[in-house]
Design a protein around this motif. Structure first.
Motif, PDB file in Angstrom:
ATOM      1  N   MET A  47      -7.083  -0.461  -2.300  1.00 29.47           N
ATOM      2  CA  MET A  47      -5.923  -1.366  -1.631  1.00 29.47           C
ATOM      3  C   MET A  47      -5.050  -1.527  -3.491  1.00 29.47           C
ATOM      4  SD  MET A  47      -7.535  -5.169  -1.025  1.00 29.47           S
ATOM      5  CE  MET A  47      -5.674  -6.176  -0.674  1.00 29.47           C
ATOM      6  N   GLU A  48      -5.859  -1.112  -3.941  1.00 29.17           N
ATOM      7  CA  GLU A  48      -5.350  -1.175  -6.296  1.00 29.17           C
ATOM      8  C   GLU A  48      -4.432   0.414  -5.473  1.00 29.17           C
ATOM      9  OE1 GLU A  48      -8.112  -4.045  -7.946  1.00 29.17           O
ATOM     10  OE2 GLU A  48      -8.967  -1.990  -7.937  1.00 29.17           O
ATOM     11  N   LEU A  49      -5.402   1.495  -5.097  1.00 26.35           N
ATOM     12  CA  LEU A  49      -4.131   2.378  -4.970  1.00 26.35           C
ATOM     13  C   LEU A  49      -3.122   2.872  -3.942  1.00 26.35           C
ATOM     14  CD1 LEU A  49      -6.740   5.082  -4.646  1.00 26.35           C
ATOM     15  CD2 LEU A  49      -5.845   4.832  -6.758  1.00 26.35           C
ATOM     16  N   ALA A  50      -3.356   1.347  -2.710  1.00 20.22           N
ATOM     17  CA  ALA A  50      -2.225   1.475  -2.162  1.00 20.22           C
ATOM     18  C   ALA A  50      -0.528   0.532  -3.339  1.00 20.22           C
ATOM     19  CB  ALA A  50      -2.518   0.786  -0.535  1.00 20.22           C
ATOM     20  N   VAL A  51      -1.504  -0.475  -3.762  1.00 21.27           N
ATOM     21  CA  VAL A  51       0.097  -1.043  -4.683  1.00 21.27           C
ATOM     22  C   VAL A  51       0.338   0.672  -5.632  1.00 21.27           C
ATOM     23  CG1 VAL A  51       0.613  -3.008  -6.231  1.00 21.27           C
ATOM     24  CG2 VAL A  51      -1.045  -2.775  -4.180  1.00 21.27           C
ATOM     25  N   GLU A  52      -0.134   1.565  -6.246  1.00 20.80           N
ATOM     26  CA  GLU A  52       0.320   1.808  -7.843  1.00 20.80           C
ATOM     27  C   GLU A  52       1.151   3.008  -6.542  1.00 20.80           C
ATOM     28  OE1 GLU A  52      -1.785   4.877 -10.106  1.00 20.80           O
ATOM     29  OE2 GLU A  52      -3.839   3.743  -9.544  1.00 20.80           O
ATOM     30  N   VAL A  53       0.571   3.368  -5.055  1.00 22.73           N
ATOM     31  CA  VAL A  53       1.659   4.396  -3.963  1.00 22.73           C
ATOM     32  C   VAL A  53       2.775   3.909  -4.513  1.00 22.73           C
ATOM     33  CG1 VAL A  53       2.036   5.142  -2.005  1.00 22.73           C
ATOM     34  CG2 VAL A  53      -0.370   5.520  -2.950  1.00 22.73           C
TER      35      VAL A  53
ATOM     36  N   ALA B 193       7.356   6.377   4.126  1.00 21.53           N
ATOM     37  CA  ALA B 193       5.727   6.413   3.320  1.00 21.53           C
ATOM     38  C   ALA B 193       6.199   4.464   2.852  1.00 21.53           C
ATOM     39  CB  ALA B 193       6.534   7.173   2.053  1.00 21.53           C
ATOM     40  N   VAL B 194       6.967   4.192   2.198  1.00 20.98           N
ATOM     41  CA  VAL B 194       6.233   2.344   1.854  1.00 20.98           C
ATOM     42  C   VAL B 194       5.932   2.238   2.879  1.00 20.98           C
ATOM     43  CG1 VAL B 194       7.529   0.659   1.917  1.00 20.98           C
ATOM     44  CG2 VAL B 194       8.749   1.708   0.763  1.00 20.98           C
ATOM     45  N   GLN B 195       5.895   2.037   4.776  1.00 23.37           N
ATOM     46  CA  GLN B 195       4.674   1.249   5.356  1.00 23.37           C
ATOM     47  C   GLN B 195       3.782   1.615   6.331  1.00 23.37           C
ATOM     48  OE1 GLN B 195       6.249  -1.013   7.241  1.00 23.37           O
ATOM     49  NE2 GLN B 195       8.727  -0.893   6.277  1.00 23.37           N
ATOM     50  N   PHE B 196       3.824   2.944   5.798  1.00 25.57           N
ATOM     51  CA  PHE B 196       2.422   3.567   5.460  1.00 25.57           C
ATOM     52  C   PHE B 196       1.532   2.909   4.130  1.00 25.57           C
ATOM     53  CE2 PHE B 196       3.519   7.437   8.743  1.00 25.57           C
ATOM     54  CZ  PHE B 196       2.148   6.923   9.210  1.00 25.57           C
ATOM     55  N   ALA B 197       2.101   3.310   2.928  1.00 26.74           N
ATOM     56  CA  ALA B 197       0.655   2.520   1.769  1.00 26.74           C
ATOM     57  C   ALA B 197       1.103   0.720   2.539  1.00 26.74           C
ATOM     58  CB  ALA B 197       2.229   2.744   1.184  1.00 26.74           C
ATOM     59  N   ARG B 198       1.674   0.157   2.679  1.00 28.11           N
ATOM     60  CA  ARG B 198       1.809  -1.143   3.147  1.00 28.11           C
ATOM     61  C   ARG B 198       0.763  -1.012   4.247  1.00 28.11           C
ATOM     62  NH1 ARG B 198       2.840  -5.225   6.604  1.00 28.11           N
ATOM     63  NH2 ARG B 198       4.202  -7.094   5.573  1.00 28.11           N
ATOM     64  N   THR B 199       0.127  -0.545   5.394  1.00 28.22           N
ATOM     65  CA  THR B 199      -0.784  -0.153   6.256  1.00 28.22           C
ATOM     66  C   THR B 199      -1.933  -0.036   5.712  1.00 28.22           C
ATOM     67  OG1 THR B 199       0.416   0.347   7.923  1.00 28.22           O
ATOM     68  CG2 THR B 199      -2.066   0.571   7.714  1.00 28.22           C
ATOM     69  N   ALA B 200      -1.694   1.271   4.539  1.00 28.32           N
ATOM     70  CA  ALA B 200      -3.619   0.844   3.407  1.00 28.32           C
ATOM     71  C   ALA B 200      -3.928  -0.039   2.966  1.00 28.32           C
ATOM     72  CB  ALA B 200      -2.835   2.128   2.234  1.00 28.32           C
TER      73      ALA B 200
ATOM     74  N   THR C  95      -0.734  -9.544  -2.876  1.00 30.25           N
ATOM     75  CA  THR C  95       0.517 -10.875  -3.549  1.00 30.25           C
ATOM     76  C   THR C  95       1.361  -9.668  -4.807  1.00 30.25           C
ATOM     77  OG1 THR C  95      -1.401 -12.788  -3.790  1.00 30.25           O
ATOM     78  CG2 THR C  95       0.783 -12.753  -5.500  1.00 30.25           C
ATOM     79  N   GLU C  96       1.248  -8.492  -4.833  1.00 32.79           N
ATOM     80  CA  GLU C  96       2.136  -7.666  -5.995  1.00 32.79           C
ATOM     81  C   GLU C  96       2.325  -6.591  -4.394  1.00 32.79           C
ATOM     82  OE1 GLU C  96      -0.249  -5.318  -8.743  1.00 32.79           O
ATOM     83  OE2 GLU C  96       1.630  -4.421  -9.389  1.00 32.79           O
ATOM     84  N   GLY C  97       1.856  -6.297  -3.480  1.00 37.19           N
ATOM     85  CA  GLY C  97       1.926  -4.909  -3.131  1.00 37.19           C
ATOM     86  C   GLY C  97       3.036  -5.600  -1.891  1.00 37.19           C
ATOM     87  N   ILE C  98       2.928  -6.519  -1.374  1.00 42.50           N
ATOM     88  CA  ILE C  98       3.807  -6.796  -0.038  1.00 42.50           C
ATOM     89  C   ILE C  98       5.274  -7.179   0.112  1.00 42.50           C
ATOM     90  CG2 ILE C  98       4.351  -8.642   1.651  1.00 42.50           C
ATOM     91  CD1 ILE C  98       1.369  -6.589   2.655  1.00 42.50           C
ATOM     92  N   PRO C  99       5.093  -8.077  -1.058  1.00 36.74           N
ATOM     93  CA  PRO C  99       6.816  -8.145  -1.501  1.00 36.74           C
ATOM     94  C   PRO C  99       7.439  -6.706  -2.162  1.00 36.74           C
ATOM     95  CG  PRO C  99       5.238  -9.625  -2.585  1.00 36.74           C
ATOM     96  CD  PRO C  99       4.222  -8.779  -1.650  1.00 36.74           C
TER      97      PRO C  99
END
Lengths: 208, 208
Positions: free
Chosen positions: A122-128, A150-157, A190-194
């Motif tokens: 999760m934390e790496l996905a937010v970095e991506v 790419a964003v959709q894949f990171a969101r899925t991660a 909370t950070e990654g989805i928006p």
């Protein structure tokens, strides 16, 4: 090693009743696929006269994406590696008080490992996603839709891994530790989805 | 054939400046990964006494997921296959009136093919989501989080592919045909996203 499997073998392994690879490993793989699409956008940007002004920035983003891809792929295997001792711990005897105490201790330790792996994903996905935000601004306009995918894949991660955090923290006896991990997971969501929605929204606007 | 590539080779090909595989093929792959996780849930359900009452239903869902997985994997290659003639068409000469007319005709035909492939990915992704909704209700409680991850992959197939529809319909001269395709894409999004959110929400509730 997942890296050397064929797509066919990986899909078969994922489809099978074997618990790993499962949702956790698949989430890490989603993260790796997101970095790959980000790298594609970078590769379509660097070396082009039109993007000379941002070339250094994009090259730096690509280096970071390469590192994140390596970590995500390693986490597919790591997720599988921490599962075996947890599954074994569930099967330990709990007849006597000593056996129960031993089982509790082993369970607790393995639940901790099994929740830290998806938390890391999760934390790496937010970095991506943070890199993809910058790439949406600076990358080649020809590849803007690939930033969106790419964003959709990171969101899925992120949204895939969070469930694997909660499953494991749920059974932990150390509630303080469990809550600490859950809070880190919630912070990532909370950070990654928006962030994901914002970048994807911008890409969609540009395609109109 | 994508099926026979290793994970490493596929990630490298996706990362490279080569246009395919790109966001379209990756979206189809997301769909395939979603079906694989659905099949895993099915495999953890059938043959268990506890789930004897739903075994026939779950077996039927699995057959459908297997068919959808085959189609999704084929669409990774199909997306690459339709790109080459489109890229070639962009490079056709347009000096004389005849050349321009010929180029327009070839472009139009190839833009149509290149938009129908991601549209197909989207419509199949909605089918996958429909099956996952039933699987969330009937599948093994042990694998509920995997249904949630599967949903996120199917959602990525949908939200990734839609951008590849719009990119191609945007340049089509036949606006009636283009609008018809855009409307089918919008219908898939309008049906699929709330469905994905609903199933994922239910899974999240059950993990609490």
């Amino acid at each position: 090693m997942t890296r050397q499997q064929t797509i066919e073998t990986f899909l078969e392994a994922l489809s099978s009743r074997q618990p790993v690879p499962g949702g956790g490993g698949a989430s890490a793989f989603a993260g790796a696929l997101g970095t790959a699409l980000g790298l594609m956008v970078g590769n379509l940007t660097v070396g082009k006269k039109k993007y000379a002004a941002v070339e250094a920035d994009v090259s730096h983003m690509m280096e970071r994406l390469e590192g994140l891809q390596r970590e995500m792929v390693a986490l597919i295997d790591e997720d599988a590696r921490v599962f075996a001792p947890l599954a074994a711990a569930y099967g330990l005897p709990a007849g006597t008080q000593e056996e129960r105490a031993h089982k509790d201790r082993v369970m607790e330790e393995n639940l901790l490992h099994a929740s830290l792996v998806p938390l890391k994903i999760m934390e790496l996905a937010v970095e991506v996603l943070g890199i993809l935000e910058e790439l949406e601004e600076k990358g080649s306009v020809m590849a803007v839709s690939d930033v969106g995918v790419a964003v959709q894949f990171a969101r899925t991660a992120l949204t895939g891994a969070v469930m694997n955090v909660y499953i494991n923290t749920k059974s932990m006896k150390d509630r303080q530790k469990a809550e600490e991990i859950n809070q880190r997971a919630e912070a990532a969501v909370t950070e990654g989805i928006p962030l994901a929605e914002r970048i994807y929204g911008r890409v969609t606007e540009r395609l109109k």
